[in-house]
Structures are given as C-alpha cells and as structure tokens.
Scaffold this active site. Structure first.
Site, PDB file in Angstrom:
ATOM      1  N   GLU A 275       0.825  -1.214   0.000  1.00  0.00           N
ATOM      2  CA  GLU A 275       0.000   0.000   0.000  1.00  0.00           C
ATOM      3  C   GLU A 275       0.859   1.265   0.000  1.00  0.00           C
ATOM      4  O   GLU A 275       0.785   2.079   0.917  1.00  0.00           O
ATOM      5  CB  GLU A 275      -0.872   0.025   1.269  1.00  0.00           C
ATOM      6  N   GLY A 277       1.952   4.990  -0.701  1.00  0.00           N
ATOM      7  CA  GLY A 277       1.313   6.258  -1.048  1.00  0.00           C
ATOM      8  C   GLY A 277       2.377   7.280  -1.379  1.00  0.00           C
ATOM      9  O   GLY A 277       2.553   7.704  -2.513  1.00  0.00           O
ATOM     10  N   ARG A 278       3.148   7.634  -0.335  1.00  0.00           N
ATOM     11  CA  ARG A 278       4.134   8.705  -0.465  1.00  0.00           C
ATOM     12  C   ARG A 278       5.126   8.465  -1.603  1.00  0.00           C
ATOM     13  O   ARG A 278       5.448   9.383  -2.344  1.00  0.00           O
ATOM     14  CB  ARG A 278       4.901   8.828   0.851  1.00  0.00           C
ATOM     15  N   ARG A 314       2.607  20.233   5.819  1.00  0.00           N
ATOM     16  CA  ARG A 314       3.643  19.317   6.319  1.00  0.00           C
ATOM     17  C   ARG A 314       4.737  20.005   7.136  1.00  0.00           C
ATOM     18  O   ARG A 314       5.120  19.488   8.184  1.00  0.00           O
ATOM     19  CB  ARG A 314       4.243  18.510   5.167  1.00  0.00           C
ATOM     20  N   TYR A 318       4.667  18.387  10.712  1.00  0.00           N
ATOM     21  CA  TYR A 318       5.665  17.326  10.933  1.00  0.00           C
ATOM     22  C   TYR A 318       7.097  17.853  10.909  1.00  0.00           C
ATOM     23  O   TYR A 318       8.032  17.077  10.735  1.00  0.00           O
ATOM     24  CB  TYR A 318       5.569  16.263   9.826  1.00  0.00           C
ATOM     25  N   CYS A 346      -1.915  34.080   9.461  1.00  0.00           N
ATOM     26  CA  CYS A 346      -1.606  34.788  10.705  1.00  0.00           C
ATOM     27  C   CYS A 346      -1.222  33.841  11.831  1.00  0.00           C
ATOM     28  O   CYS A 346      -1.926  33.717  12.841  1.00  0.00           O
ATOM     29  CB  CYS A 346      -2.810  35.628  11.115  1.00  0.00           C
ATOM     30  N   TYR A 375       0.366  13.965   0.549  1.00  0.00           N
ATOM     31  CA  TYR A 375      -0.016  14.650   1.791  1.00  0.00           C
ATOM     32  C   TYR A 375       0.122  16.164   1.640  1.00  0.00           C
ATOM     33  O   TYR A 375       0.485  16.870   2.575  1.00  0.00           O
ATOM     34  CB  TYR A 375       0.798  14.097   2.985  1.00  0.00           C
TER      35      TYR A 375
END
Ligand SMILES: *Cc1c(COP(=O)(O)O)cnc(C)c1O
Length: 421
Positions: A275, A277-278, A314, A318, A346, A375
């Site tokens: 699986e 994704g990234r 991101r 993260y 802001c 993402y």
C-alpha cells in the site's frame, strides 16, 4: 528521479514550463507529473514480479480523480481509509475487487457502502470492529473477506506522528494476541479471515524495520495455518520513504524493498499486497507559488510567498523539509542568500523554512516546493478563507486543471445562514 527539471533555464513539469501554468492558472497551484506517477507505480509492480501481487495506491496521499484514474487504468488497486475514499476510487473506475479498506474507525455505514459496492477485503483493526463487520455483512447476506491488522511492535524510526507499528500506537491488534483474535474471527458468521495485514508507519528510510515486521508476519502465518486458518493473502502496508532533501542519503529503492518481501514472506505462497502512497505521489508533485514581498527584518530577510500552511501543512505539522527552488534557473556560481520562507497566514507556524539558502529573489518571482505530491493537496484547507488550492496534471506537453480554484463566491456560498440569525 522525477520530471521537474530545468530546461533552457526554466523549471519544467515534463515538457510544460511551470511559468506557463502559473500564468494560465495562477498561484498557488499543485502540479503533478503523470509520467512520474506511473513510473513510481511500475517500480513497485516490477519489484514484486514473480509473486502474485497487487499494488494498492494509498490514496489518502493524493486522491484527485484524475490521478486515481491514471493509476487505476495502469492496473493499480487502491487502499482506502474512509467511505469517501471508497466512493472516489469507484468514481474513478477502480473495480471493488481492487480496493482494500483500512483504518481503525470504520463505521457500520462505511462497511455497508463497501460491502454493497464490492470490496477486495477489509483490514480489520480490533475485535469490536470484527463483530460490527460480521453483523453488517450478515444482515446483507454476505461474508466479508478480512485480514487482521497486527501491530508487530517494531520501531519504524520515523517521525512520531506517522509511526504506527509500536505497541503504544492505536493501530492493529498486538501480534501476541493474534491467534486468539483469529480464533474469535473464525466463530463470527459474517466474516472470513483470509490473511494478515501490517503497516508500521510512513517515511521509513531504512529497510530493517520492514524486515523485522515481515519476519513476524511470516512466523504468524505459519502459526495460524497450524491452527487451521487458511492464510492466503498478506497485506504488507506502505511506508517506504522518499528523499525530501536533494543532498540527503536516498532511502531504499522499491526494488530492494521487493527483495525484502521476497526474502521474508516469499516462500509462503501468499498473494502479496502493498500500500505505497508517499513514494508514488510525493516526488510526482510540486507546489508552485509566487513571491508576494521580500521583507527585511532586523536580523533576517523574509520571503513572503502566496502559498501558506493551509495549502501545504507538512512543515507546520511534521517539521517537514521541502526543497524550495526558483522557477528561473539560478546562474552557475550565484551568490546564495538566506531567507525565512513564510506564507501569509496569521500564525508563526506558517513558516516553510528558516535561513534557507537561495539565490536572490524579488517580488513576482516563482518558486516551487518540491516533493509536495503526497499529503499536500489532500491536507489543504481554506483556513484564513483562502480558496482551496487548485491542482494541475501534466503529461508530456499537455496540462489540464484537474481541480479548479473555487471563486470567492463559491467558497462563501457553501455556508448557509439560518433565518433566525
Ligand atoms: C498511510 C497509510 C499507507 C501509506 O503510507 P505511505 O507512507 O504513504 O506509503 C498505507 N497503509 C495504511 C494502512 C496507511 O494508513
């Protein structure tokens, strides 16, 4: 390798100058390369050659219909984590028997939607979920194929927010309890356990944690078979990392990852699912943005760009690094200048990079945030009432807007004001 390269002093997306996309669509805008998406999918597909397998794109990383259709038509399955994703995959033409349903909190309504529409399997994460699924399936007169997601308690050595395979994480059932849980599953009439699922985290930059997890899965397969369960399918999750910084050591390649799979579970004769994704979407997309102002602070210069944390969260969420490059190729031997690169929102959290070394830039210049395909757009919001960032897909010398930027009117008119206000 990706398809965002300089040609004749201009950053291109395949054969389209990014400056042309900025002129026609405006900024900020996500731009994806179809060739890169397909190339990454095929790398995984080829890495598993010789084994019965299905590469299921983890579409939570990038779920635009055009991207799903592109990958689905190339033979990809989809890993979905909500009914919304399930519906998106189906709308893009992906057949139900190529869709796996993951996630710790599937509702009965979501189960019903997937069972009615057709599903390859549910990756079940708890006993209460198993019981609910059995009831929903029985009521529909079907038996739901499942794997049980086990938590192998291995350290994925990644950012805490995206590590999922340690015992303290909310995911899966402890692998030590797996035999009991499969025995429980076997007593439930509406489900049939056909395999094992594991996913230990995202942005893994080493193969060791995968190897440790997959060895545990192999041992469990044999134990469960000895208990009388027919284990024919292993879903090994996603998580392979990508190089976010050009000068960093590159994470392992899909081919080497495939070898780990072959070495750890290849002898079991199971159908293999992965699986990713990234790794498929990450370096297949950039976020294109324009410098609004260059502002001189007391001890630093700020590059204020028209993309913000609502478009790409991101870095704020993260502490992620993105390479940021000018669309006009810097002259060789240019004098670098350090900038804090920030958006207009802001919050101080709306900072993409601090003290980043760049060529000197001016108002109106275009820059691209590399490695933003995964993402990125999917996590975008309209915070600060900034219209949702649009998306563009490039293939060769053609490009298309695959999600337009809403107008201010469209954004506002989604709210309704009750008459009693
Ligand atoms: C997020 C997720 C993936 C994809 O992870 P990547 O790091 O993007 O490859 C795969 N499987 C499950 C269950 C996930 O939650």
């Amino acid at each position: 390798m990706d398809h965002f390269l300089y040609r004749d002093g201009q950053l291109m997306a395949e054969d389209v100058p990014l400056a042309q996309i900025a002129a026609e669509v405006g900024t900020p805008v996500y731009v994806y390369s179809a060739a890169t998406l397909l190339r990454h999918f095929r790398l995984f597909d080829e890495a598993l050659a010789g084994m019965d397998h299905l590469v299921c794109f983890a579409m939570k990383s990038l779920s635009n219909q055009a991207v799903l259709k592109l990958l689905g038509d190339a033979g990809a399955g989809m890993d979905v984590v909500s009914a919304g994703e399930y519906m998106r995959a189906r709308a893009a033409g992906v057949p139900g028997d190529r869709i796996v349903f993951s996630g710790v909190g599937k509702t009965r309504e979501e189960m019903r939607i997937a069972l009615t529409g057709g599903i390859r399997q549910f990756n079940v994460e708890s006993e209460p979920e198993m019981e609910a699924l059995s009831e929903v399936a029985s009521a529909l007169g079907v038996v739901a194929p499942i794997t049980v997601r086990v938590n192998p308690d291995v350290d994925a050595k990644t950012h805490a927010k995206i590590a999922t395979g340690k015992s303290e994480n909310k995911f899966g059932i402890p692998i030590s309890r797996a035999r009991e849980v499969y025995a429980h599953a076997a007593r439930l009439p509406g489900i049939k356990a056909i395999g094992i699922d594991v996913h230990i985290g995202s942005q893994l930059t080493e193969l060791d944690p995968f190897e440790a997890a997959y060895r545990k899965v192999a041992d469990l397969t044999e134990a469960l078979r000895a208990d009388g369960h027919e284990i024919t399918r292993l879903d090994l999750g996603g998580g392979l990392g990508i190089p976010y910084a050009r000068d960093n050591q590159a994470p392992p390649l899909p081919l080497d990852y495939g070898d780990v799979i072959r070495k750890t579970v290849g002898h079991l004769g199971c159908e293999i699912e992965i699986e990713p994704g990234r790794l498929i979407a990450g370096n297949a997309g950039i976020l294109l943005t324009q410098v609004i102002y260059v502002k001189s602070g007391e001890d630093r210069d700020f590059l204020i760009v028209d993309a913000a944390m609502n478009d790409l969260i991101r870095p704020a969420m993260y502490e992620a690094h993105h390479d940021i490059v000018p669309v006009v190729e810097p002259a060789p031997g240019f004098e670098p200048h350090a900038y804090d690169i920030v958006g207009p929102v802001c919050e101080t959290g709306d900072t993409f990079a601090r003290g980043r070394s760049m060529p000197r830039l001016a108002q109106g210049d275009l820059v691209a945030f590399r490695s933003s395909g995964a993402y990125g757009a999917v996590m975008a919001s309209e915070y600060n009432s900034r219209p949702l960032v649009p998306e563009v897909l490039v293939s060769g010398d053609q490009f298309a807007v695959i999600r337009p930027r809403p107008t201010y009117e469209e954004m506002i008119s989604r709210d309704t004001v009750p008459e009693w206000v």
